[in-house]
Design a protein around this motif. Sequence first.
Motif, mmCIF file in Angstrom:
data_model
loop_
_atom_site.group_PDB
_atom_site.id
_atom_site.type_symbol
_atom_site.label_atom_id
_atom_site.label_comp_id
_atom_site.label_asym_id
_atom_site.label_seq_id
_atom_site.Cartn_x
_atom_site.Cartn_y
_atom_site.Cartn_z
ATOM 1 N N VAL A 12 3.500 -5.955 -23.900
ATOM 2 C CA VAL A 12 4.904 -6.208 -23.571
ATOM 3 C C VAL A 12 5.651 -4.896 -23.359
ATOM 4 O O VAL A 12 6.392 -4.728 -22.380
ATOM 5 N N ALA A 13 5.457 -3.948 -24.258
ATOM 6 C CA ALA A 13 6.152 -2.663 -24.149
ATOM 7 C C ALA A 13 5.726 -1.914 -22.888
ATOM 8 O O ALA A 13 6.570 -1.330 -22.188
ATOM 9 N N ALA A 34 11.672 -5.902 -22.271
ATOM 10 C CA ALA A 34 10.734 -6.138 -23.374
ATOM 11 C C ALA A 34 11.150 -7.357 -24.192
ATOM 12 O O ALA A 34 10.314 -8.181 -24.577
ATOM 13 N N GLN A 35 12.448 -7.471 -24.458
ATOM 14 C CA GLN A 35 12.924 -8.616 -25.226
ATOM 15 C C GLN A 35 12.680 -9.919 -24.458
ATOM 16 O O GLN A 35 12.306 -10.946 -25.042
ATOM 17 N N HIS A 51 2.216 -7.078 -28.388
ATOM 18 C CA HIS A 51 3.370 -6.187 -28.424
ATOM 19 C C HIS A 51 3.176 -4.954 -27.550
ATOM 20 O O HIS A 51 4.094 -4.545 -26.819
ATOM 21 N N ALA A 76 7.202 -3.681 -19.763
ATOM 22 C CA ALA A 76 8.657 -3.482 -19.723
ATOM 23 C C ALA A 76 9.000 -2.077 -19.236
ATOM 24 O O ALA A 76 9.924 -1.891 -18.435
ATOM 25 N N ASP A 77 8.262 -1.081 -19.698
ATOM 26 C CA ASP A 77 8.498 0.293 -19.249
ATOM 27 C C ASP A 77 8.248 0.426 -17.751
ATOM 28 O O ASP A 77 8.998 1.096 -17.035
ATOM 29 N N HIS A 125 8.935 -10.688 -24.538
ATOM 30 C CA HIS A 125 8.557 -11.147 -25.883
ATOM 31 C C HIS A 125 8.979 -12.597 -26.089
ATOM 32 O O HIS A 125 8.244 -13.395 -26.682
ATOM 33 N N GLN A 149 14.310 -2.027 -22.660
ATOM 34 C CA GLN A 149 14.528 -2.810 -23.874
ATOM 35 C C GLN A 149 14.876 -4.255 -23.536
ATOM 36 O O GLN A 149 14.385 -5.188 -24.184
#
Length: 209
Positions: A170-171, A134-135, A167, A174-175, A138, A131
Amino acid sequence: MSDLLTLVQWLSPAFPVGSFAYSHGMEQAIAAGDVTSADDLAAWLEDILRLGAGRSDAILLACALRGEAEDRLAAVARALAASRERWEETMAQGRAFAEAITGATGTPMDPLPYPVAVGVAARRLDLPPAQVAAQYLHAVASNLVSAAVRFVPLGQAEGQRVLAGLHATVAEIADQAAKARVDDITAFAPRADLAAMRHETMDVRIFRT
């Protein structure tokens, strides 16, 4: 919820790190005709996120968040900067971030490259690494979309469509970054790196990078 709002505050345009002044070399790409439309911008940002500094920075952030040695991570971050301006970008934003965190919390923080600094600061937040990453990604993408909206120029609606289209990327990154180690860092975005190098010699510039 409080920790999430704190992270959003740290990565918002209102937090005084000066992100608006940096284009990550994209100003040169726009001037050269490599980015002239929303489709061009989407492809350019996809490459940066997947193949360039986006993924590398997300991994560095996640490693810092897990408590890995800050000195080593900072050295890797500096080494990954392929040009003088990119080095200044990550160092200046990291220094400004540390100063802002110190001022906002009263807890001194040493200057570090930007993704490492965010990861270190986020240790105090009860948030999953994916999280936080990801932020961060973004915020990076949002800043570059804002630069393109001003300089291409693109319409605000087009810029928001490009950002929304990123999006899922990005997700995904990030994962991956949340589980990655420093040795998993790879980067191959030569057009972005060359644009950052050529930006140094532009006669007229709006952005610092």
